[in-house]
Enzyme design. Structure first.
Site, short mmCIF file in Angstrom:
data_model
loop_
_atom_site.label_atom_id
_atom_site.label_comp_id
_atom_site.label_asym_id
_atom_site.label_seq_id
_atom_site.Cartn_x
_atom_site.Cartn_y
_atom_site.Cartn_z
CB SER A 137 63.08 50.90 23.87
OG SER A 137 63.92 51.99 24.14
CE1 TYR A 162 65.89 49.70 19.71
CE2 TYR A 162 65.81 51.66 21.10
CZ TYR A 162 65.86 50.28 20.97
OH TYR A 162 65.85 49.49 22.10
#
Length: 334
Positions: A137, A162
């Protein structure tokens, strides 16, 4: 060649998170090429499961699609999957996504993104594959001030759990490539949107609230930029890589990371204005301060993508949002 011989020569793609946004689109693209796709997903309720089932209903119309419901955190289930189907290429897209949700539910991220990915790596170790591709990501860049974000940049300071789990995935994949020769490609996605997109992403949230006449929350008082990337560009990028595992680096390790972004950060308020235009309604804007774990700007350096695969995402925000809005209206019978 008889049918058994033909089947033996067919490539098998295992796609985890096949009922998810990117997993669905990749599965569909491969199935349209008559490839065999093994889909694996736990169908969790992070968002409305009916959307996941709608994606699956489309995939199940293809005879070369085989769906297995299971959880990556279940090592026995993962190993059983690999033992039975022996995939040639694995694309790990299953993960717990979302920056803000990781602050509220950290346990979910450790189970799905760390333990689950460990099980994928272990399975690839004992049931060797030609290529492992996995989702990372743009969140790994945190508050890096150097723009655009390059895969050569230091990403040792994540600002959300995350992001930390995605950075950990990259380190784990490199280690398994070094130890066991698993060819691994990491994909740093930049704010993906498009038809059948996730309801927790900006395009979907804003569209739904504008249509309902409800206020939309705009963080950092609107001073935000995102490298919005249309899903078809993401899929084209992945397809280019599938049969091209990384060449060994100077240490003999077959591991590489790529950004897949539009290379063109859009101001968040322009994004809203384009949506307003297509929806024919003005948004009620509720300006908010910067949220924990969020970043002001994302911007992908895609030079490696261009040089290695002669590919660069190029769908404009106007073109992409029009397709999304048309899908949203059709899907919701508006």
């Amino acid at each position: 060649m008889n049918d058994d011989g033909a089947k033996a020569n067919m490539k098998k793609y295992l796609i985890t998170g096949a009922a998810g946004f990117i997993g669905f689109h990749l599965s569909l693209a491969l199935l349209k090429k008559n490839e065999t796709v093994i889909g694996f997903d736990n169908l969790n309720d992070y968002y409305d499961v009916s959307l996941k089932n709608a994606r699956l209903d489309i995939l199940k119309k293809h005879e070369h699609f085989h769906f297995i419901k299971g959880d990556l955190a279940d090592k026995e289930a993962v190993f059983s999957l690999f033992k039975e189907h022996r995939p040639d290429t694995v694309i790990n897209l299953a993960a717990q996504a979302g920056v803000r949700y990781s602050i509220e539910n950290p346990d979910t991220y450790i189970n799905a993104n760390i333990v689950g990915f460990f099980h994928i790596l272990e399975a690839c170790r004992f049931y060797p594959v030609n290529h492992l591709l996995y989702a990372s990501s743009s969140s790994v860049y945190g508050n890096n001030e150097k723009l655009p974000f390059s895969t050569a940049d230091n990403v040792d300071h994540p600002i959300s759990l995350y992001a930390a789990t995605k950075k950990a995935n990259e380190l784990m994949a490199y280690t398994y490539s070094h130890l066991y020769g698993i060819p691994a490609t990491g994909l740093r996605f930049f704010t993906v949107y498009g038809p059948y997109g996730r309801p927790d992403m900006a395009a979907y949230i804003f569209t739904e609230k504008i249509m309902r006449g409800e206020p939309i929350k705009i963080n950092n008082h609107g001073d935000m930029y995102r490298d919005f990337t249309y899903v078809d560009d993401i899929i084209a990028g992945i397809e280019n890589m599938l049969l091209s595992p990384p060449a060994p680096d100077e240490k003999g390790v077959k591991s590489k990371i790529y950004n897949i972004g539009n290379n063109n950060p859009e101001h968040l308020l322009h994004f809203v204005e384009v949506l307003e235009n297509y929806l024919g309604k003005k948004a009620i804007r509720e300006f908010q301060p910067m949220q924990p774990g969020d970043v002001k700007k994302t911007y992908a350096d895609v030079d490696d993508l261009v040089s290695d695969f002669d590919f660069k995402p190029n769908t404009s925000i106007e073109e992409g949002l029009l397709k999304f809005v048309n899908w949203y209206k059709e899907y919701n019978n508006l």
